[in-house]
Design an enzyme around this catalytic site. Structure first.
Site, PDB file in Angstrom:
ATOM      1  N   GLU A 243     -19.724 -59.915  -8.620  1.00 42.99           N
ATOM      2  CA  GLU A 243     -19.838 -58.554  -9.181  1.00 42.99           C
ATOM      3  C   GLU A 243     -20.805 -57.809  -8.280  1.00 42.99           C
ATOM      4  OE1 GLU A 243     -21.665 -55.716 -10.584  1.00 42.99           O
ATOM      5  OE2 GLU A 243     -22.066 -56.649 -12.537  1.00 42.99           O
ATOM      6  N   CYS A 277     -25.320 -51.495 -12.126  1.00 47.04           N
ATOM      7  CA  CYS A 277     -24.195 -51.558 -11.181  1.00 47.04           C
ATOM      8  C   CYS A 277     -23.068 -50.629 -11.591  1.00 47.04           C
ATOM      9  CB  CYS A 277     -23.684 -52.992 -11.076  1.00 47.04           C
ATOM     10  SG  CYS A 277     -24.866 -54.148 -10.364  1.00 47.04           S
TER      11      CYS A 277
END
Length: 469
Positions: A243, A277
Protein backbone atom coordinates in the site's frame (compact mmCIF):
# COMPACT_ATOMS: atom_id res chain seq x y z
CA UNK A 1 -2.20 -4.27 35.75
CA UNK A 2 0.70 -2.31 34.34
CA UNK A 3 0.25 1.07 32.69
CA UNK A 4 2.10 2.70 29.81
CA UNK A 5 4.83 4.01 32.09
CA UNK A 6 5.66 0.42 32.91
CA UNK A 7 5.30 -0.54 29.26
CA UNK A 8 7.66 2.24 28.26
CA UNK A 9 10.18 0.96 30.77
CA UNK A 10 9.90 -2.47 29.15
CA UNK A 11 10.12 -1.37 25.50
CA UNK A 12 12.52 1.58 25.74
CA UNK A 13 16.22 1.64 26.43
CA UNK A 14 18.68 4.07 28.00
CA UNK A 15 20.79 6.72 26.35
CA UNK A 16 23.05 6.48 24.41
CA UNK A 17 22.02 2.95 23.39
CA UNK A 18 18.82 3.93 21.62
CA UNK A 19 17.23 6.51 19.39
CA UNK A 20 15.74 9.53 21.17
CA UNK A 21 12.03 9.94 20.46
CA UNK A 22 10.59 13.40 21.00
CA UNK A 23 7.10 14.73 21.57
CA UNK A 24 6.01 15.96 18.12
CA UNK A 25 4.15 18.95 19.60
CA UNK A 26 6.56 20.14 22.29
CA UNK A 27 9.94 18.69 21.32
CA UNK A 28 10.34 17.12 24.78
CA UNK A 29 12.15 13.79 25.05
CA UNK A 30 9.72 10.91 25.59
CA UNK A 31 12.20 8.02 25.80
CA UNK A 32 14.89 6.22 23.83
CA UNK A 33 13.70 3.50 21.45
CA UNK A 34 15.80 0.40 20.92
CA UNK A 35 17.80 0.31 17.71
CA UNK A 36 18.27 -3.34 16.86
CA UNK A 37 20.24 -4.71 13.96
CA UNK A 38 20.09 -7.47 11.38
CA UNK A 39 21.19 -10.09 13.91
CA UNK A 40 18.17 -9.27 16.09
CA UNK A 41 15.92 -9.46 13.05
CA UNK A 42 17.32 -12.87 12.10
CA UNK A 43 16.70 -14.12 15.64
CA UNK A 44 13.12 -12.78 15.58
CA UNK A 45 12.39 -14.53 12.28
CA UNK A 46 13.80 -17.77 13.65
CA UNK A 47 11.54 -17.51 16.70
CA UNK A 48 8.50 -16.77 14.54
CA UNK A 49 9.34 -19.65 12.21
CA UNK A 50 9.65 -22.06 15.15
CA UNK A 51 6.29 -20.94 16.56
CA UNK A 52 4.31 -20.94 13.31
CA UNK A 53 3.37 -24.60 12.94
CA UNK A 54 1.97 -24.87 16.45
CA UNK A 55 0.05 -21.60 16.05
CA UNK A 56 -1.57 -22.80 12.84
CA UNK A 57 -2.27 -26.20 14.41
CA UNK A 58 -4.29 -24.56 17.20
CA UNK A 59 -7.12 -24.26 14.71
CA UNK A 60 -9.52 -21.48 13.89
CA UNK A 61 -11.54 -21.51 17.11
CA UNK A 62 -8.53 -21.21 19.38
CA UNK A 63 -6.93 -18.47 17.24
CA UNK A 64 -10.21 -16.56 17.25
CA UNK A 65 -10.24 -16.75 21.05
CA UNK A 66 -6.68 -15.42 21.20
CA UNK A 67 -7.50 -12.49 18.90
CA UNK A 68 -10.54 -11.56 20.95
CA UNK A 69 -8.49 -11.73 24.13
CA UNK A 70 -5.87 -9.52 22.48
CA UNK A 71 -8.59 -7.00 21.60
CA UNK A 72 -9.76 -7.04 25.22
CA UNK A 73 -6.22 -6.40 26.40
CA UNK A 74 -5.89 -3.52 23.96
CA UNK A 75 -9.18 -2.00 25.08
CA UNK A 76 -8.03 -2.13 28.71
CA UNK A 77 -4.99 0.01 27.84
CA UNK A 78 -6.53 2.14 25.10
CA UNK A 79 -6.40 5.47 26.91
CA UNK A 80 -2.77 5.12 27.97
CA UNK A 81 -1.74 3.99 24.51
CA UNK A 82 -3.66 6.86 22.92
CA UNK A 83 -1.80 9.37 25.08
CA UNK A 84 1.55 7.87 24.13
CA UNK A 85 0.53 7.83 20.48
CA UNK A 86 -0.55 11.47 20.68
CA UNK A 87 2.83 12.54 22.01
CA UNK A 88 4.93 10.44 19.66
CA UNK A 89 2.97 10.89 16.43
CA UNK A 90 1.46 14.30 17.20
CA UNK A 91 -2.20 13.57 16.51
CA UNK A 92 -4.67 14.89 19.10
CA UNK A 93 -6.57 12.64 21.43
CA UNK A 94 -9.91 13.80 20.10
CA UNK A 95 -11.48 13.95 16.66
CA UNK A 96 -10.54 11.26 14.12
CA UNK A 97 -7.17 10.87 15.79
CA UNK A 98 -5.49 8.96 18.65
CA UNK A 99 -8.51 7.58 20.52
CA UNK A 100 -10.15 6.90 17.17
CA UNK A 101 -7.04 4.97 16.09
CA UNK A 102 -7.10 2.75 19.18
CA UNK A 103 -10.80 2.08 18.60
CA UNK A 104 -10.02 1.08 15.03
CA UNK A 105 -7.33 -1.34 16.23
CA UNK A 106 -9.85 -3.12 18.43
CA UNK A 107 -12.47 -3.14 15.67
CA UNK A 108 -10.08 -4.68 13.12
CA UNK A 109 -8.97 -7.36 15.57
CA UNK A 110 -12.54 -8.30 16.39
CA UNK A 111 -13.74 -8.22 12.79
CA UNK A 112 -10.88 -10.41 11.57
CA UNK A 113 -11.61 -12.83 14.38
CA UNK A 114 -15.18 -13.12 13.09
CA UNK A 115 -14.28 -13.77 9.45
CA UNK A 116 -14.50 -17.28 8.02
CA UNK A 117 -12.79 -18.18 4.76
CA UNK A 118 -14.82 -21.13 3.55
CA UNK A 119 -13.58 -23.66 0.96
CA UNK A 120 -14.89 -22.88 -2.52
CA UNK A 121 -16.25 -25.71 -4.62
CA UNK A 122 -14.92 -25.16 -8.13
CA UNK A 123 -16.26 -28.22 -9.93
CA UNK A 124 -18.69 -30.88 -8.72
CA UNK A 125 -20.11 -32.59 -11.78
CA UNK A 126 -20.31 -36.19 -10.60
CA UNK A 127 -16.91 -37.08 -12.02
CA UNK A 128 -14.70 -34.34 -10.60
CA UNK A 129 -14.86 -32.62 -7.23
CA UNK A 130 -12.41 -29.74 -6.83
CA UNK A 131 -12.24 -27.37 -3.88
CA UNK A 132 -10.17 -24.23 -3.41
CA UNK A 133 -8.90 -23.99 0.16
CA UNK A 134 -6.44 -21.71 1.96
CA UNK A 135 -3.69 -22.33 4.47
CA UNK A 136 -1.27 -20.01 6.25
CA UNK A 137 1.53 -18.51 4.19
CA UNK A 138 3.99 -19.02 7.07
CA UNK A 139 5.98 -16.09 8.48
CA UNK A 140 4.70 -12.63 7.59
CA UNK A 141 7.05 -9.66 7.63
CA UNK A 142 5.13 -6.44 8.36
CA UNK A 143 6.73 -3.02 7.82
CA UNK A 144 4.68 -0.11 9.11
CA UNK A 145 4.55 3.67 8.63
CA UNK A 146 4.58 6.58 11.08
CA UNK A 147 1.28 8.26 10.22
CA UNK A 148 -1.16 5.65 11.61
CA UNK A 149 1.41 3.42 13.27
CA UNK A 150 -0.91 1.36 15.46
CA UNK A 151 -3.89 1.02 13.16
CA UNK A 152 -1.88 0.04 10.09
CA UNK A 153 0.15 -2.44 12.15
CA UNK A 154 -3.12 -4.09 13.17
CA UNK A 155 -4.28 -4.06 9.54
CA UNK A 156 -1.24 -6.25 8.86
CA UNK A 157 -1.15 -8.31 12.04
CA UNK A 158 -4.83 -9.20 12.53
CA UNK A 159 -5.52 -11.09 9.28
CA UNK A 160 -2.07 -12.69 9.32
CA UNK A 161 -2.60 -14.14 12.79
CA UNK A 162 -6.19 -15.09 12.00
CA UNK A 163 -5.01 -17.32 9.16
CA UNK A 164 -2.33 -19.04 11.25
CA UNK A 165 0.74 -17.06 10.25
CA UNK A 166 3.25 -15.70 12.71
CA UNK A 167 4.35 -12.07 12.30
CA UNK A 168 7.62 -10.17 12.58
CA UNK A 169 6.74 -6.48 12.76
CA UNK A 170 9.11 -3.58 12.12
CA UNK A 171 7.68 -0.22 13.18
CA UNK A 172 8.75 3.08 11.67
CA UNK A 173 11.81 4.59 13.28
CA UNK A 174 9.78 7.77 13.82
CA UNK A 175 7.05 6.14 15.93
CA UNK A 176 8.46 2.94 17.45
CA UNK A 177 7.48 3.41 21.10
CA UNK A 178 3.70 3.28 20.71
CA UNK A 179 3.94 0.24 18.41
CA UNK A 180 6.29 -1.61 20.76
CA UNK A 181 3.99 -0.81 23.67
CA UNK A 182 0.95 -2.06 21.74
CA UNK A 183 2.73 -5.29 20.79
CA UNK A 184 3.64 -5.79 24.44
CA UNK A 185 -0.04 -5.48 25.36
CA UNK A 186 -1.16 -7.84 22.59
CA UNK A 187 1.39 -10.42 23.63
CA UNK A 188 -0.29 -10.69 27.02
CA UNK A 189 -3.00 -12.63 25.15
CA UNK A 190 -0.94 -14.39 22.45
CA UNK A 191 1.34 -17.43 22.65
CA UNK A 192 5.08 -16.70 22.74
CA UNK A 193 6.76 -15.65 19.47
CA UNK A 194 3.55 -15.52 17.45
CA UNK A 195 4.03 -11.75 17.18
CA UNK A 196 7.55 -10.32 17.45
CA UNK A 197 8.50 -6.67 17.01
CA UNK A 198 11.98 -5.50 16.01
CA UNK A 199 12.83 -1.81 16.28
CA UNK A 200 15.61 -0.85 13.90
CA UNK A 201 16.67 1.12 10.88
CA UNK A 202 16.47 0.67 7.13
CA UNK A 203 18.89 -2.26 7.25
CA UNK A 204 16.36 -4.18 9.34
CA UNK A 205 13.55 -3.38 6.90
CA UNK A 206 15.66 -4.42 3.94
CA UNK A 207 16.62 -7.69 5.62
CA UNK A 208 13.00 -8.41 6.52
CA UNK A 209 11.95 -7.95 2.89
CA UNK A 210 14.73 -10.21 1.59
CA UNK A 211 14.84 -12.79 4.38
CA UNK A 212 14.73 -16.37 3.04
CA UNK A 213 12.49 -17.48 5.93
CA UNK A 214 9.85 -14.78 5.36
CA UNK A 215 6.99 -15.97 3.18
CA UNK A 216 4.92 -12.81 2.89
CA UNK A 217 5.79 -9.11 3.16
CA UNK A 218 3.25 -6.40 3.91
CA UNK A 219 4.37 -2.79 3.55
CA UNK A 220 2.67 0.58 3.84
CA UNK A 221 4.74 3.59 2.84
CA UNK A 222 6.22 5.47 -0.07
CA UNK A 223 6.27 4.23 -3.64
CA UNK A 224 10.07 4.59 -3.76
CA UNK A 225 10.51 2.30 -0.75
CA UNK A 226 7.93 -0.10 -2.17
CA UNK A 227 9.99 -0.48 -5.32
CA UNK A 228 13.05 -1.33 -3.22
CA UNK A 229 11.04 -3.94 -1.32
CA UNK A 230 10.01 -5.55 -4.61
CA UNK A 231 13.68 -5.77 -5.58
CA UNK A 232 14.71 -7.09 -2.17
CA UNK A 233 12.02 -9.77 -2.18
CA UNK A 234 12.95 -11.15 -5.58
CA UNK A 235 15.50 -13.54 -4.16
CA UNK A 236 13.06 -15.39 -1.93
CA UNK A 237 9.92 -14.83 -4.04
CA UNK A 238 8.00 -13.60 -0.99
CA UNK A 239 4.40 -12.71 -1.67
CA UNK A 240 3.75 -8.98 -1.38
CA UNK A 241 1.00 -6.61 -0.32
CA UNK A 242 2.08 -3.03 -0.98
CA UNK A 243 0.00 0.00 0.00
CA UNK A 244 2.09 2.83 -1.40
CA UNK A 245 1.92 6.56 -1.91
CA UNK A 246 -1.08 8.33 -3.30
CA UNK A 247 -2.12 11.72 -4.56
CA UNK A 248 -5.88 11.28 -4.37
CA UNK A 249 -8.05 13.50 -6.50
CA UNK A 250 -11.54 14.68 -5.69
CA UNK A 251 -13.96 16.08 -8.27
CA UNK A 252 -16.83 18.39 -7.33
CA UNK A 253 -19.48 18.27 -10.05
CA UNK A 254 -21.48 21.26 -11.32
CA UNK A 255 -24.30 22.50 -9.09
CA UNK A 256 -23.09 20.74 -5.94
CA UNK A 257 -24.19 22.30 -2.65
CA UNK A 258 -20.88 23.55 -1.24
CA UNK A 259 -22.05 23.99 2.35
CA UNK A 260 -23.54 20.49 2.43
CA UNK A 261 -20.22 18.84 1.56
CA UNK A 262 -17.78 21.23 3.25
CA UNK A 263 -17.19 19.32 6.49
CA UNK A 264 -16.76 15.96 4.78
CA UNK A 265 -14.48 17.53 2.18
CA UNK A 266 -12.38 19.11 4.91
CA UNK A 267 -11.88 15.91 6.88
CA UNK A 268 -11.29 13.94 3.70
CA UNK A 269 -8.29 16.17 3.14
CA UNK A 270 -7.12 17.03 6.64
CA UNK A 271 -7.69 13.93 8.78
CA UNK A 272 -4.50 13.38 10.79
CA UNK A 273 -3.43 16.85 9.65
CA UNK A 274 -3.28 15.57 6.07
CA UNK A 275 -0.82 12.78 6.92
CA UNK A 276 -2.87 9.93 5.48
CA UNK A 277 -2.09 7.87 2.37
CA UNK A 278 -5.68 7.95 1.13
CA UNK A 279 -6.41 11.56 2.07
CA UNK A 280 -7.84 13.95 -0.49
CA UNK A 281 -4.77 15.72 -1.85
CA UNK A 282 -5.96 17.67 -4.90
CA UNK A 283 -9.47 18.98 -5.44
CA UNK A 284 -10.99 19.76 -8.83
CA UNK A 285 -14.04 22.03 -8.58
CA UNK A 286 -16.39 23.08 -11.36
CA UNK A 287 -16.33 26.77 -12.19
CA UNK A 288 -20.02 27.17 -11.28
CA UNK A 289 -19.39 26.34 -7.62
CA UNK A 290 -15.68 27.07 -7.30
CA UNK A 291 -15.77 30.13 -5.07
CA UNK A 292 -18.59 28.65 -2.97
CA UNK A 293 -16.49 25.55 -2.24
CA UNK A 294 -13.39 27.60 -1.47
CA UNK A 295 -15.33 29.82 0.94
CA UNK A 296 -17.08 26.89 2.62
CA UNK A 297 -13.79 25.07 3.18
CA UNK A 298 -12.22 28.24 4.56
CA UNK A 299 -15.05 28.55 7.09
CA UNK A 300 -14.41 25.02 8.34
CA UNK A 301 -10.64 25.58 8.47
CA UNK A 302 -10.94 28.74 10.53
CA UNK A 303 -13.11 27.08 13.18
CA UNK A 304 -11.06 23.89 13.53
CA UNK A 305 -8.58 24.11 16.46
CA UNK A 306 -4.95 23.07 16.08
CA UNK A 307 -2.41 22.59 18.84
CA UNK A 308 -0.92 20.16 21.35
CA UNK A 309 -2.70 16.84 21.00
CA UNK A 310 -3.06 16.32 24.76
CA UNK A 311 -5.27 19.41 24.92
CA UNK A 312 -8.80 18.00 24.74
CA UNK A 313 -9.95 20.96 22.63
CA UNK A 314 -7.66 20.37 19.67
CA UNK A 315 -8.41 18.13 16.68
CA UNK A 316 -5.43 19.02 14.44
CA UNK A 317 -1.81 18.57 15.46
CA UNK A 318 1.70 19.12 14.14
CA UNK A 319 3.53 17.39 11.32
CA UNK A 320 5.16 14.31 12.76
CA UNK A 321 8.71 15.07 11.66
CA UNK A 322 10.90 17.83 10.28
CA UNK A 323 11.37 16.15 6.92
CA UNK A 324 7.62 16.15 6.26
CA UNK A 325 7.28 19.71 7.57
CA UNK A 326 9.92 20.85 5.10
CA UNK A 327 8.13 19.13 2.21
CA UNK A 328 4.85 20.91 2.99
CA UNK A 329 6.60 24.25 3.41
CA UNK A 330 8.48 23.84 0.12
CA UNK A 331 5.35 22.97 -1.84
CA UNK A 332 3.38 25.91 -0.46
CA UNK A 333 6.23 28.32 -1.16
CA UNK A 334 6.40 27.03 -4.73
CA UNK A 335 2.65 27.61 -5.10
CA UNK A 336 3.08 31.19 -3.89
CA UNK A 337 5.86 31.77 -6.42
CA UNK A 338 3.46 30.70 -9.17
CA UNK A 339 0.90 33.29 -8.13
CA UNK A 340 -1.54 30.91 -6.46
CA UNK A 341 -4.01 32.41 -3.99
CA UNK A 342 -3.49 31.50 -0.34
CA UNK A 343 -6.95 31.39 1.19
CA UNK A 344 -5.98 30.22 4.69
CA UNK A 345 -2.63 29.50 6.30
CA UNK A 346 0.36 29.68 4.01
CA UNK A 347 3.26 29.90 6.48
CA UNK A 348 4.49 27.93 9.50
CA UNK A 349 2.54 28.33 12.74
CA UNK A 350 5.67 28.88 14.83
CA UNK A 351 3.62 30.22 17.72
CA UNK A 352 2.31 26.68 18.26
CA UNK A 353 5.59 24.83 17.94
CA UNK A 354 8.41 23.92 15.58
CA UNK A 355 6.47 21.35 13.51
CA UNK A 356 3.09 23.07 13.24
CA UNK A 357 1.81 24.13 9.84
CA UNK A 358 -1.73 25.54 9.64
CA UNK A 359 -4.46 24.33 7.34
CA UNK A 360 -3.53 25.89 4.01
CA UNK A 361 -6.08 26.17 1.23
CA UNK A 362 -4.48 27.12 -2.08
CA UNK A 363 -6.78 28.36 -4.84
CA UNK A 364 -6.17 29.46 -8.43
CA UNK A 365 -3.53 26.82 -9.05
CA UNK A 366 -3.16 24.44 -11.99
CA UNK A 367 -1.91 21.00 -12.93
CA UNK A 368 1.86 21.03 -13.23
CA UNK A 369 2.43 22.92 -9.99
CA UNK A 370 4.45 20.94 -7.49
CA UNK A 371 1.70 21.16 -4.87
CA UNK A 372 -0.69 19.48 -7.32
CA UNK A 373 1.65 16.92 -8.84
CA UNK A 374 3.55 15.81 -5.72
CA UNK A 375 2.06 14.14 -2.66
CA UNK A 376 2.20 16.78 0.08
CA UNK A 377 1.19 14.46 2.95
CA UNK A 378 0.30 17.40 5.11
CA UNK A 379 -2.19 20.22 5.73
CA UNK A 380 -2.09 21.95 2.33
CA UNK A 381 -4.80 21.42 -0.29
CA UNK A 382 -4.63 22.71 -3.87
CA UNK A 383 -8.05 23.59 -5.32
CA UNK A 384 -8.11 23.56 -9.12
CA UNK A 385 -10.85 25.13 -11.22
CA UNK A 386 -12.27 23.25 -14.21
CA UNK A 387 -14.98 23.88 -16.82
CA UNK A 388 -15.48 20.46 -18.42
CA UNK A 389 -16.00 17.24 -16.47
CA UNK A 390 -14.02 15.22 -19.02
CA UNK A 391 -11.05 17.49 -18.39
CA UNK A 392 -11.36 16.99 -14.62
CA UNK A 393 -11.40 13.21 -15.05
CA UNK A 394 -8.34 13.40 -17.30
CA UNK A 395 -6.56 15.50 -14.67
CA UNK A 396 -7.50 13.08 -11.91
CA UNK A 397 -6.10 10.16 -13.92
CA UNK A 398 -2.96 11.75 -15.35
CA UNK A 399 -0.57 10.90 -12.48
CA UNK A 400 1.03 7.50 -11.88
CA UNK A 401 -0.85 6.92 -8.63
CA UNK A 402 -4.24 5.44 -7.89
CA UNK A 403 -4.93 4.74 -4.24
CA UNK A 404 -8.24 6.59 -3.84
CA UNK A 405 -10.45 9.19 -5.41
CA UNK A 406 -13.80 10.81 -4.80
CA UNK A 407 -16.72 12.44 -6.58
CA UNK A 408 -18.95 15.04 -4.92
CA UNK A 409 -22.42 15.80 -6.25
CA UNK A 410 -26.05 16.37 -5.34
CA UNK A 411 -27.01 13.50 -7.64
CA UNK A 412 -25.37 10.22 -6.62
CA UNK A 413 -26.13 8.51 -9.92
CA UNK A 414 -24.27 11.21 -11.82
CA UNK A 415 -21.44 10.84 -9.34
CA UNK A 416 -21.26 7.07 -9.88
CA UNK A 417 -20.93 7.54 -13.64
CA UNK A 418 -17.91 9.79 -13.09
CA UNK A 419 -16.53 7.50 -10.36
CA UNK A 420 -16.49 4.58 -12.79
CA UNK A 421 -13.98 6.50 -14.92
CA UNK A 422 -11.47 7.28 -12.16
CA UNK A 423 -8.34 5.11 -12.04
CA UNK A 424 -8.09 4.27 -8.35
CA UNK A 425 -8.44 1.30 -6.04
CA UNK A 426 -11.34 2.96 -4.19
CA UNK A 427 -13.60 5.79 -5.31
CA UNK A 428 -15.86 7.34 -2.70
CA UNK A 429 -19.08 9.25 -3.33
CA UNK A 430 -19.56 12.40 -1.19
CA UNK A 431 -16.85 11.30 1.23
CA UNK A 432 -13.17 10.50 1.04
CA UNK A 433 -10.78 8.12 2.77
CA UNK A 434 -13.18 6.15 4.94
CA UNK A 435 -12.26 2.49 5.35
CA UNK A 436 -14.19 -0.46 6.75
CA UNK A 437 -12.79 -3.80 7.98
CA UNK A 438 -15.12 -5.73 5.66
CA UNK A 439 -14.51 -3.68 2.49
CA UNK A 440 -11.36 -4.54 0.49
CA UNK A 441 -8.83 -1.74 0.12
CA UNK A 442 -5.80 -1.40 -2.16
CA UNK A 443 -4.24 0.70 -4.87
CA UNK A 444 -3.41 0.60 -8.57
CA UNK A 445 -0.57 2.05 -10.66
CA UNK A 446 2.20 3.49 -8.46
CA UNK A 447 0.04 3.13 -5.36
CA UNK A 448 0.85 -0.55 -5.08
CA UNK A 449 -1.03 -3.82 -5.36
CA UNK A 450 -2.73 -6.41 -3.23
CA UNK A 451 -5.89 -6.13 -1.17
CA UNK A 452 -6.41 -5.72 2.55
CA UNK A 453 -9.53 -6.08 4.73
CA UNK A 454 -12.38 -8.54 4.71
CA UNK A 455 -12.27 -11.97 3.11
CA UNK A 456 -9.94 -10.70 0.39
CA UNK A 457 -7.54 -9.60 3.11
CA UNK A 458 -7.50 -13.09 4.57
CA UNK A 459 -6.75 -14.56 1.15
CA UNK A 460 -3.85 -12.13 0.77
CA UNK A 461 -2.03 -13.60 3.79
CA UNK A 462 -2.76 -17.20 2.84
CA UNK A 463 -1.64 -19.71 0.24
CA UNK A 464 -4.31 -21.21 -2.03
CA UNK A 465 -4.49 -24.96 -2.34
CA UNK A 466 -6.76 -26.93 -4.67
CA UNK A 467 -7.92 -30.35 -3.54
CA UNK A 468 -8.96 -32.26 -6.61
CA UNK A 469 -10.54 -35.68 -6.34
Amino acid sequence: MTDVRDLLARVSTTAPNGRPIYDAATGELIAHAPVEGVDALDAAVARARAAQAAWEALGHDRRIECLLNAADALDSRAEELARLLSREQGKPLNGPNARFELGACSAWLRTNASLVLEPEVLVDDGETHAELTYRAAGVVGAIGPWNWPLMIAIWQVAPALRMGNTVVLKPSGNTPLSVLAMVDVLNEALPPDVLVAVSGGRDVGARLASHPEVDKVMFTGSTATGRRIIESSAGNLARLTLELGGNDAGIVLPGTDAKAIADDLFWGAFINTGQTCAALKRLYVHDSVYEDVVDALAEVALRTPMGNGLDENNVLGPLQNKQQFDIVNRLVEDAKSRGARIVTGGSPATELGELFYPVTLVADIEDGAALVDEEQFGPALPIIRYADVDDAIASANRLDVGLGGSVWANNREEARVVASRIEAGTVWINSHGGVHPLIPFGGVKGSGYGLEFGIEGLKAVAVPRVING
